[in-house]
Design a protein around this motif. Structure first.
Motif, PDB file in Angstrom:
ATOM      1  N   SER B  97     -23.459  11.409  -4.765  1.00  0.00           N
ATOM      2  CA  SER B  97     -22.910  12.332  -5.887  1.00  0.00           C
ATOM      3  C   SER B  97     -21.132  12.080  -5.759  1.00  0.00           C
ATOM      4  CB  SER B  97     -23.071  13.733  -5.702  1.00  0.00           C
ATOM      5  OG  SER B  97     -22.897  14.040  -4.135  1.00  0.00           O
ATOM      6  N   LYS B  98     -20.609  11.394  -4.821  1.00  0.00           N
ATOM      7  CA  LYS B  98     -19.315  11.330  -4.440  1.00  0.00           C
ATOM      8  C   LYS B  98     -18.756  10.314  -5.808  1.00  0.00           C
ATOM      9  CE  LYS B  98     -15.756  10.080  -1.045  1.00  0.00           C
ATOM     10  NZ  LYS B  98     -15.235   8.881  -1.839  1.00  0.00           N
ATOM     11  N   HIS B  99     -17.545  10.913  -6.297  1.00  0.00           N
ATOM     12  CA  HIS B  99     -16.784  10.171  -7.255  1.00  0.00           C
ATOM     13  C   HIS B  99     -16.324   8.679  -6.617  1.00  0.00           C
ATOM     14  CE1 HIS B  99     -13.902   9.024 -10.395  1.00  0.00           C
ATOM     15  NE2 HIS B  99     -14.560   9.888 -11.222  1.00  0.00           N
ATOM     16  N   PRO B 100     -16.302   7.842  -7.475  1.00  0.00           N
ATOM     17  CA  PRO B 100     -15.809   6.601  -6.989  1.00  0.00           C
ATOM     18  C   PRO B 100     -14.354   6.587  -6.556  1.00  0.00           C
ATOM     19  CG  PRO B 100     -16.863   6.249  -8.983  1.00  0.00           C
ATOM     20  CD  PRO B 100     -16.746   7.628  -8.836  1.00  0.00           C
ATOM     21  N   ALA B 101     -14.025   5.918  -5.525  1.00  0.00           N
ATOM     22  CA  ALA B 101     -12.692   6.244  -4.712  1.00  0.00           C
ATOM     23  C   ALA B 101     -11.766   5.293  -5.111  1.00  0.00           C
ATOM     24  CB  ALA B 101     -12.852   6.041  -3.175  1.00  0.00           C
ATOM     25  N   ALA B 127      -7.439  -6.046   0.439  1.00  0.00           N
ATOM     26  CA  ALA B 127      -6.958  -5.854  -1.072  1.00  0.00           C
ATOM     27  C   ALA B 127      -6.549  -4.081  -1.237  1.00  0.00           C
ATOM     28  CB  ALA B 127      -7.922  -6.315  -2.060  1.00  0.00           C
ATOM     29  N   GLY B 128      -6.903  -3.426  -0.176  1.00  0.00           N
ATOM     30  CA  GLY B 128      -6.748  -1.994  -0.676  1.00  0.00           C
ATOM     31  C   GLY B 128      -7.642  -1.070  -0.958  1.00  0.00           C
ATOM     32  N   LEU B 129      -8.766  -1.816  -1.221  1.00  0.00           N
ATOM     33  CA  LEU B 129     -10.019  -0.888  -1.913  1.00  0.00           C
ATOM     34  C   LEU B 129     -10.547  -0.149  -0.731  1.00  0.00           C
ATOM     35  CD1 LEU B 129     -11.837  -2.884  -4.486  1.00  0.00           C
ATOM     36  CD2 LEU B 129      -9.851  -1.770  -4.804  1.00  0.00           C
ATOM     37  N   LYS B 130     -11.284   0.943  -1.227  1.00  0.00           N
ATOM     38  CA  LYS B 130     -11.945   2.089  -0.045  1.00  0.00           C
ATOM     39  C   LYS B 130     -13.344   1.809  -0.175  1.00  0.00           C
ATOM     40  CE  LYS B 130      -7.970   4.015   0.582  1.00  0.00           C
ATOM     41  NZ  LYS B 130      -7.032   3.152   1.102  1.00  0.00           N
ATOM     42  N   GLU B 131     -13.947   1.068  -1.033  1.00  0.00           N
ATOM     43  CA  GLU B 131     -15.331   1.173  -1.345  1.00  0.00           C
ATOM     44  C   GLU B 131     -15.984  -0.170  -1.449  1.00  0.00           C
ATOM     45  OE1 GLU B 131     -16.488   5.794  -2.602  1.00  0.00           O
ATOM     46  OE2 GLU B 131     -16.615   4.142  -4.122  1.00  0.00           O
ATOM     47  N   ASN B 199      -9.456  -1.281 -14.717  1.00  0.00           N
ATOM     48  CA  ASN B 199      -9.207   0.032 -15.017  1.00  0.00           C
ATOM     49  C   ASN B 199     -10.416   0.837 -15.663  1.00  0.00           C
ATOM     50  OD1 ASN B 199      -8.107   2.362 -16.301  1.00  0.00           O
ATOM     51  ND2 ASN B 199      -7.419   1.267 -18.187  1.00  0.00           N
ATOM     52  N   LYS B 200     -10.721   1.716 -14.739  1.00  0.00           N
ATOM     53  CA  LYS B 200     -12.067   2.566 -14.834  1.00  0.00           C
ATOM     54  C   LYS B 200     -13.148   1.535 -15.375  1.00  0.00           C
ATOM     55  CE  LYS B 200     -11.301   6.869 -14.594  1.00  0.00           C
ATOM     56  NZ  LYS B 200     -12.401   8.247 -14.118  1.00  0.00           N
ATOM     57  N   SER B 201     -13.304   0.493 -14.617  1.00  0.00           N
ATOM     58  CA  SER B 201     -14.174  -0.709 -14.855  1.00  0.00           C
ATOM     59  C   SER B 201     -15.084  -0.938 -13.820  1.00  0.00           C
ATOM     60  CB  SER B 201     -13.246  -1.944 -15.405  1.00  0.00           C
ATOM     61  OG  SER B 201     -12.389  -2.109 -14.323  1.00  0.00           O
ATOM     62  N   VAL B 202     -15.776  -1.911 -13.862  1.00  0.00           N
ATOM     63  CA  VAL B 202     -16.872  -2.511 -12.679  1.00  0.00           C
ATOM     64  C   VAL B 202     -16.559  -4.002 -12.812  1.00  0.00           C
ATOM     65  CG1 VAL B 202     -19.136  -2.531 -11.685  1.00  0.00           C
ATOM     66  CG2 VAL B 202     -18.077  -0.384 -13.172  1.00  0.00           C
TER      67      VAL B 202
END
Lengths: 253, 253
Positions: B97-101, B127-131, B199-202
């Motif tokens: 349920s956690k929002h993407p970081a 690269a500084g991503l969290k997930e 940008n709000k993408s996958v």
């Protein structure tokens, strides 16, 4: 059922050693993709093709020797060997007097890990460069592991070896390549904004353990790492430089 | 001289199997850098630290059990094991349920090669991503080889597993991530010029053998390859996307 001669068997085993590759000027391509890419690039350099009795007939044009699986598995270094290997003549080395073939020269300084060297060579090819320069102290580019990781790009990319960075710099300076960029994980000009990074210039990637060696008159260049990691794997750093070149040169097309 | 108990020995051996890691909810970090990075990130998750008698005293704060080299080499999976390994509790999984970081979600679809998965995870961190999101059919991220290649980034990056791309898409759509980019070696929008790639993408990376799976409503995206190679190694493709994100987001700073 065919047989390898004792001499052929001994030759193949010798080619898994640096000494054997030097003595015979031959090397081993293992696996379907590595053999296919080698044969597509340099069919004239094929010395001997060996596969298991059960192997597909895709390579029958090249007259493979078909041997029992049990004999084959004793020859091959890889656990999952895919049942085929080629003994190949090494391509002629690039003459030292030849002008560099690319707009910038990409250099590996003492990269000893076979997987990294091979992956970088494969990526050099994908980026459209024609040559990879490297210093002694790197892994032998014709090592079987390097050939597998590179998908046999050794047969399309010119490999040029120098004793050290100083010797390499003398050669390149004589050809008018005057900007030497030495990658550094922590400081230097930004690889995404430095203006002349790929213009009659030289980009040097070092080994993961030691980094690129010192070189008088070189400029440090760095990849911004927002995650504050200690460093990137050498092959990842190389890939970022190679495709920053692609982006600047080809992205608009 | 200290000793491991029979139970400790059996536990360590079990943790080199997927079944053992699942049963005990523990994993193995091997080698100096992997142990150091794990302990820097999550010292509270240390269960047991084991090293050889000759090993340096750098980790003495963590009370390692010092055992003879001969006993240690029977435990460790790596030939050059560097004489130290940690048994670590696995971090808590990220709740579904956690929002993407992150500004965009980076996905691995059935990447089975441990070295590739680990290298990508290490690069995600740089690269500084969290997930990092991934689908079932990928290698277990807590496999010892993945931990070594990732330099234990498993303890700082949130790992989120889904049964398949369809389930993952449902979850992400509910969070407002609506653009799905599926990497393709041959065709699609250009990764260096597509405007809303991060940008709000996958962005979905597939395995080397099979590529990213089909997904309704996804847009193919490709890396230009001037060398006309068949494909890049999955970890190299992932690195190009991750650092194109870094370039667009941080290069001017």
């Amino acid at each position: 059922m065919e047989q390898l001669t004792k001499n052929q068997e001994a030759l193949i085993k010798a080619l898994y050693t640096r000494h054997g590759r030097k003595k015979y000027d031959l090397c081993i391509c293992e696996g379907v993709r590595c053999c296919a890419d080698f044969l597509a690039a340099s069919p004239g350099l094929l010395e001997l093709l060996v596969c298991t009795e059960e192997f597909s007939h895709d390579f029958d044009n090249y007259n493979p020797v078909r041997i029992p699986e049990s004999q084959f598995s004793k020859l091959s270094a890889t656990i999952a060997s895919q049942g085929i290997l080629a003994v190949a003549k090494k391509p002629e080395p690039v003459p030292e007097s030849k002008h560099p073939a690319d707009p910038f020269v990409f250099v590996l300084d003492r990269v000893g890990d076979p997987g990294n060297f091979g992956t970088i060579l494969r990526t050099v090819k994908a980026a459209g460069l024609k040559e990879l320069w490297y210093t002694a102290g790197s892994v032998d580019p014709f090592n079987d592991k390097v050939l597998r990781s590179a998908m046999a790009a050794q047969f399309t990319i010119g490999l040029r070896q120098f004793a050290d960075l100083k010797t390499l710099k003398q050669t390149l300076t004589a050809f008018g390549y005057n900007r030497f960029y030495r990658t550094d994980p922590h400081q230097g000009v930004n690889c995404f904004t430095a203006p002349d990074l790929f213009n009659k210039s030289v980009v040097i990637i070092g080994s993961e353990a030691e980094g690129a060696g010192e070189l008088d008159g070189s400029v440090p260049v760095t990849i911004p790492m927002p995650g504050n990691s200690e460093s990137l794997n050498a092959a990842q750093a190389a890939t970022i430089f190679l495709f920053e070149y692609v982006r600047r040169t080809f992205a608009a097309k």
